[in-house]
Motif scaffolding. Structure first.
Motif, short mmCIF file in Angstrom:
data_model
loop_
_atom_site.label_atom_id
_atom_site.label_comp_id
_atom_site.label_asym_id
_atom_site.label_seq_id
_atom_site.Cartn_x
_atom_site.Cartn_y
_atom_site.Cartn_z
N LEU A 1 0.83 -1.21 0.00
CA LEU A 1 0.00 0.00 0.00
C LEU A 1 0.86 1.26 0.00
O LEU A 1 0.55 2.23 -0.70
N ARG A 2 1.94 1.26 0.76
CA ARG A 2 2.82 2.43 0.79
C ARG A 2 3.44 2.67 -0.57
O ARG A 2 3.52 3.81 -1.04
N SER A 3 3.87 1.61 -1.25
CA SER A 3 4.50 1.80 -2.56
C SER A 3 3.50 2.25 -3.61
O SER A 3 3.86 2.95 -4.55
N VAL A 4 2.23 1.89 -3.45
CA VAL A 4 1.22 2.30 -4.42
C VAL A 4 0.74 3.73 -4.16
O VAL A 4 0.55 4.52 -5.09
N LEU A 5 0.56 4.06 -2.90
CA LEU A 5 -0.05 5.35 -2.56
C LEU A 5 0.95 6.49 -2.41
O LEU A 5 0.57 7.65 -2.51
N ASP A 6 2.21 6.18 -2.17
CA ASP A 6 3.21 7.23 -1.98
C ASP A 6 4.17 7.22 -3.17
O ASP A 6 4.90 6.26 -3.37
N SER A 7 4.17 8.30 -3.93
CA SER A 7 5.01 8.34 -5.14
C SER A 7 6.50 8.38 -4.80
O SER A 7 7.33 8.03 -5.64
N ARG A 8 6.86 8.78 -3.59
CA ARG A 8 8.28 8.82 -3.20
C ARG A 8 8.78 7.47 -2.71
O ARG A 8 9.96 7.26 -2.57
N SER A 9 7.87 6.56 -2.44
CA SER A 9 8.24 5.26 -1.89
C SER A 9 8.68 4.32 -3.01
O SER A 9 8.19 4.38 -4.12
N GLN A 10 9.60 3.45 -2.69
CA GLN A 10 10.12 2.50 -3.65
C GLN A 10 9.26 1.23 -3.64
O GLN A 10 8.83 0.77 -2.58
N PHE A 11 8.99 0.66 -4.82
CA PHE A 11 8.19 -0.56 -4.93
C PHE A 11 9.02 -1.76 -4.50
O PHE A 11 10.17 -1.91 -4.88
N HIS A 12 8.41 -2.61 -3.66
CA HIS A 12 9.07 -3.83 -3.18
C HIS A 12 8.34 -5.04 -3.75
O HIS A 12 7.30 -5.43 -3.24
N PRO A 13 8.87 -5.64 -4.82
CA PRO A 13 8.20 -6.82 -5.39
C PRO A 13 8.11 -7.98 -4.41
O PRO A 13 7.16 -8.75 -4.45
N ALA A 14 9.06 -8.09 -3.50
CA ALA A 14 9.03 -9.18 -2.52
C ALA A 14 7.80 -9.06 -1.61
O ALA A 14 7.23 -10.07 -1.21
N ALA A 15 7.39 -7.84 -1.31
CA ALA A 15 6.21 -7.63 -0.48
C ALA A 15 4.96 -8.11 -1.21
O ALA A 15 4.07 -8.72 -0.61
N LEU A 16 4.88 -7.84 -2.50
CA LEU A 16 3.74 -8.30 -3.29
C LEU A 16 3.72 -9.82 -3.39
O LEU A 16 2.67 -10.44 -3.28
N VAL A 17 4.88 -10.42 -3.58
CA VAL A 17 4.97 -11.88 -3.65
C VAL A 17 4.57 -12.49 -2.31
O VAL A 17 3.82 -13.47 -2.25
N ALA A 18 5.05 -11.90 -1.20
CA ALA A 18 4.69 -12.41 0.13
C ALA A 18 3.20 -12.27 0.38
O ALA A 18 2.56 -13.18 0.93
N LEU A 19 2.62 -11.15 -0.04
CA LEU A 19 1.19 -10.94 0.15
C LEU A 19 0.37 -11.96 -0.66
O LEU A 19 -0.60 -12.53 -0.16
N CYS A 20 0.79 -12.23 -1.88
CA CYS A 20 0.10 -13.25 -2.70
C CYS A 20 0.27 -14.64 -2.11
O CYS A 20 -0.67 -15.45 -2.14
N ALA A 21 1.45 -14.93 -1.57
CA ALA A 21 1.68 -16.23 -0.95
C ALA A 21 0.79 -16.40 0.28
O ALA A 21 0.18 -17.47 0.46
N TRP A 22 0.70 -15.37 1.12
CA TRP A 22 -0.19 -15.45 2.28
C TRP A 22 -1.63 -15.63 1.85
O TRP A 22 -2.38 -16.41 2.45
N GLY A 23 -2.04 -14.91 0.82
CA GLY A 23 -3.41 -15.06 0.31
C GLY A 23 -3.68 -16.47 -0.17
O GLY A 23 -4.74 -17.05 0.11
N THR A 24 -2.73 -17.05 -0.87
CA THR A 24 -2.88 -18.42 -1.35
C THR A 24 -2.97 -19.41 -0.19
O THR A 24 -3.82 -20.31 -0.19
N VAL A 25 -2.12 -19.24 0.80
CA VAL A 25 -2.14 -20.12 1.97
C VAL A 25 -3.49 -20.05 2.68
O VAL A 25 -4.09 -21.08 3.02
N PHE A 26 -3.99 -18.83 2.88
CA PHE A 26 -5.26 -18.69 3.59
C PHE A 26 -6.44 -19.20 2.78
O PHE A 26 -7.40 -19.76 3.33
#
Length: 86
Positions: free
Chosen positions: A46-71
């Motif tokens: 959310l921080r990388s999407v909503l804040d233009s100064r923030s750097q995108f972390h692909p690992a966070a997106l992968v971790a979020l998708c992995a948690w979603g899949t597990v649940f």
């Protein structure tokens, strides 16, 4: 009462994940553990999407998708419309 407890837990999780302030001030191990939890990954994405100064972390997106899949898999295996008869 149940909803109030869940909302309180959600606020605690989001606060510890760094939604209110950066978590980089903690020790390296704590920061890494928080970042791989579902709420930590959600805050990073959310921080990388909503804040233009923030750097995108692909690992966070992968971790979020992995948690979603597990649940989703856990819910599919454990959820039943009717009680199980033993």
């Amino acid at each position: 009462a149940n909803l109030a407890i869940l909302n309180l837990l959600f606020l605690v999780f989001i606060t510890t994940a760094g939604a209110v302030s950066e978590i980089s001030s903690g020790s390296g191990l704590v920061v890494n553990v928080v970042r791989i939890t579902p709420h930590g990954s959600l805050v990073d994405v959310l921080r990388s999407v909503l804040d233009s100064r923030s750097q995108f972390h692909p690992a966070a997106l992968v971790a979020l998708c992995a948690w979603g899949t597990v649940f989703i898999v856990l819910a599919a295996k454990r959820f039943r419309w009717e009680e199980r008869v033993s």
